[in-house]
Design a protein around this motif. Structure first.
Motif, PDB file in Angstrom:
ATOM      1  N   TYR A  32     -11.944  -1.478 -10.671  1.00 22.39           N
ATOM      2  CA  TYR A  32     -10.933  -2.227  -9.917  1.00 22.39           C
ATOM      3  C   TYR A  32     -10.625  -1.587  -8.576  1.00 22.39           C
ATOM      4  CZ  TYR A  32      -7.785   1.321 -11.904  1.00 22.39           C
ATOM      5  OH  TYR A  32      -7.194   2.499 -12.275  1.00 22.39           O
ATOM      6  N   GLY A  74      -8.510   8.419  -2.380  1.00 26.01           N
ATOM      7  CA  GLY A  74      -9.610   9.223  -2.856  1.00 26.01           C
ATOM      8  C   GLY A  74      -9.114  10.182  -3.929  1.00 26.01           C
ATOM      9  N   GLU A  75      -9.885  11.185  -4.171  1.00 24.29           N
ATOM     10  CA  GLU A  75      -9.480  12.168  -5.189  1.00 24.29           C
ATOM     11  C   GLU A  75      -9.114  13.493  -4.498  1.00 24.29           C
ATOM     12  OE1 GLU A  75      -8.436  12.300  -8.210  1.00 24.29           O
ATOM     13  OE2 GLU A  75      -8.271  14.447  -7.872  1.00 24.29           O
ATOM     14  N   SER A 125      -3.932   9.778 -13.412  1.00 24.36           N
ATOM     15  CA  SER A 125      -4.257   8.379 -13.716  1.00 24.36           C
ATOM     16  C   SER A 125      -5.088   8.314 -14.986  1.00 24.36           C
ATOM     17  CB  SER A 125      -5.029   7.760 -12.553  1.00 24.36           C
ATOM     18  OG  SER A 125      -4.260   7.898 -11.386  1.00 24.36           O
ATOM     19  N   MET A 196      -2.686  -4.289  -7.707  1.00 22.22           N
ATOM     20  CA  MET A 196      -2.385  -4.862  -6.381  1.00 22.22           C
ATOM     21  C   MET A 196      -3.671  -5.279  -5.665  1.00 22.22           C
ATOM     22  SD  MET A 196       0.477  -2.127  -5.111  1.00 22.22           S
ATOM     23  CE  MET A 196      -0.286  -0.652  -5.756  1.00 22.22           C
TER      24      MET A 196
HETATM   25  N1  SAM Z   1      -7.892   9.562  -7.359  1.00 15.60           N
HETATM   26  C1  SAM Z   1      -6.485   9.687  -7.581  1.00 15.60           C
HETATM   27  C2  SAM Z   1      -6.085   9.036  -8.886  1.00 15.60           C
HETATM   28  O1  SAM Z   1      -6.974   8.552  -9.603  1.00 15.60           O
HETATM   29  O2  SAM Z   1      -4.913   9.043  -9.185  1.00 15.60           O
HETATM   30  C3  SAM Z   1      -5.616   9.201  -6.455  1.00 15.60           C
HETATM   31  C4  SAM Z   1      -5.982   7.916  -5.772  1.00 15.60           C
HETATM   32  S1  SAM Z   1      -5.893   6.466  -6.790  1.00 15.60           S
HETATM   33  C5  SAM Z   1      -6.226   5.218  -5.551  1.00 15.60           C
HETATM   34  C6  SAM Z   1      -4.152   6.377  -7.088  1.00 15.60           C
HETATM   35  C7  SAM Z   1      -3.705   5.387  -8.109  1.00 15.60           C
HETATM   36  O3  SAM Z   1      -3.921   4.100  -7.614  1.00 15.60           O
HETATM   37  C8  SAM Z   1      -4.413   5.460  -9.441  1.00 15.60           C
HETATM   38  O4  SAM Z   1      -3.446   5.554 -10.453  1.00 15.60           O
HETATM   39  C9  SAM Z   1      -5.151   4.145  -9.540  1.00 15.60           C
HETATM   40  O5  SAM Z   1      -5.210   3.674 -10.853  1.00 15.60           O
HETATM   41  C10 SAM Z   1      -4.266   3.272  -8.701  1.00 15.60           C
HETATM   42  N2  SAM Z   1      -4.921   2.096  -8.170  1.00 15.60           N
HETATM   43  C11 SAM Z   1      -6.143   1.973  -7.612  1.00 15.60           C
HETATM   44  N3  SAM Z   1      -6.360   0.698  -7.233  1.00 15.60           N
HETATM   45  C12 SAM Z   1      -5.251   0.015  -7.553  1.00 15.60           C
HETATM   46  C13 SAM Z   1      -4.844  -1.340  -7.413  1.00 15.60           C
HETATM   47  N4  SAM Z   1      -5.634  -2.245  -6.867  1.00 15.60           N
HETATM   48  N5  SAM Z   1      -3.622  -1.687  -7.839  1.00 15.60           N
HETATM   49  C14 SAM Z   1      -2.793  -0.784  -8.393  1.00 15.60           C
HETATM   50  N6  SAM Z   1      -3.109   0.502  -8.546  1.00 15.60           N
HETATM   51  C15 SAM Z   1      -4.326   0.895  -8.140  1.00 15.60           C
END
Ligand code: SAM
Length: 338
Positions: A32, A74-75, A125, A196
């Motif tokens: 996603y 990112g991570e 996450s 989102m």
């Molecule tokens: N890599 C890190 C992580 O996995 O937490 C930080 C970045 S990640 C983009 C941060 C959070 O955004 C994660 O919990 C991920 O599940 C969530 N996330 C990513 N795409 C999303 C979306 N379209 N809608 C809601 N949450 C989203």
């Protein structure tokens, strides 16, 4: 200490919470979030150096009234300079609250050093308890690493350890009660996040999204009660879980971040900085303000303060997902910083 102005917008909101993306790269490929092959990564020279990140964080904290800094991506754990960036932020006056949002991979090796550097908390996450499902969802076989990361974070005192979960219809939406039970058993705080429209593939579909209402219905067996603590500017609406306490012995809570169906833009206190030095005044902003150009052009702190303030003044009243004219931002979540 320099004199403090604030990051205010035209609607009276003041940004005190800075989200800093440290990289657009990730070691997972959540379906996603990004395609299997990854994305066209930001060229290395475009990325702020550790010193540039630390300078902007210093300006935000010491001159713009930012009190909380969250490092993400990112991570963020794959950013080599992370420990040093956190150590520099922890030396600022006033000392900001420091947290990291991570997928947890590698946290078992780094949690103690991050704590030592001054990190206060982590959000990890985790969308499933099933290793095979995790593999399908993230396209990587790293479920055990995430669980090890969670344990290490708790052991290092990066508490409260929060878990972020995105539920998707037909993918993991049957796991809400089990994920909550897991979090309660381990003393983690679980927060469900509505999906989102920020995926790189632009495949988000409102009708496929699992809503806060559905999440709460799935948690009915826990007999959730409205929280007695005010939510303030926090994105998560929280509920008390009768009969359970958290790791600190306080009544246990579960959170739902309903950005789509129950937007909280009126209370937003965020300002965002991308890994290539762009200020975004909203996750869904379609324009950005280039602080990297100023940094590299020899701008003074005062000039950066001014540019950051101007960027925040333009913040819209709301993200407008419900508006028929809504436009998904060109940058995906992984390059903005979630
Ligand atoms: N890599 C890190 C992580 O996995 O937490 C930080 C970045 S990640 C983009 C941060 C959070 O955004 C994660 O919990 C991920 O599940 C969530 N996330 C990513 N795409 C999303 C979306 N379209 N809608 C809601 N949450 C989203």
């Amino acid at each position: 200490m320099a004199s403090v102005t604030v990051l205010a917008d035209r609607f009276g909101r003041i940004a005190t919470d800075l989200r800093v993306s440290l990289t657009d790269r990730c070691n997972l490929r959540c379906t996603y979030c990004m395609p299997a092959e990854g994305l066209a990564w930001m060229p290395q020279p475009d990325q702020l150096t550790d010193d540039e990140v630390s300078r902007l964080v210093r300006i935000a904290v010491e001159q713009l009234g930012v009190t909380e800094v969250r490092f993400t991506g990112g991570e963020p754990l794959i950013r080599r300079g992370l420990v040093g960036i956190i150590a520099a932020a922890a030396k600022l006056t006033p000392r900001p609250q420091l947290s990291v949002t991570t997928n947890g991979i590698g946290l078992d090796r780094t949690a103690a050093a991050l704590k030592e550097a001054g990190l206060d908390r982590v959000n990890v996450s985790l969308d499933t308890l099933d290793p095979a499902r995790f593999h399908t969802l993230t396209r990587r076989d790293r479920h055990a690493d995430v669980l090890a990361g969670l344990r290490a974070a708790a052991d290092a005192g990066l508490t409260p350890v929060k878990i972020n979960t995105v539920l998707m219809r037909g993918v993991n939406d049957d796991e809400a009660p089990a994920l909550l039970r897991f979090a309660l058993d381990h003393g983690y705080q679980l927060r469900f996040i509505e999906q989102m429209p920020l995926d790189a593939q632009h495949q988000w579909d409102r009708h496929e999204m699992v809503t806060a209402e559905e999440i709460l219905a799935a948690l009915q067996p826990f007999d959730l009660r409205p929280d007695d603590v005010s939510r303030g500017t926090a994105p998560a609406e929280t509920w008390l879980i009768p009969g359970f306490v958290d790791a600190a012995g306080q009544p246990a809570r579960v959170g739902v971040i309903a950005s789509v169906t129950r937007p909280f833009c009126g209370d937003c206190d965020r300002t965002r900085l991308t890994a290539d030095g762009q200020v975004r005044n909203c996750l869904f902003a379609t324009d950005e303000s280039d602080l990297r150009r100023l940094l590299r052009g020899g701008a003074s702190d005062a000039e950066i303060v001014e540019a950051w303030q101007v960027a925040m003044r333009g913040k819209r009243a709301g993200h407008g997902i419900d508006d028929p004219a809504f436009l998904q931002p060109a940058r995906p979540m992984s390059a903005i910083g979630g």
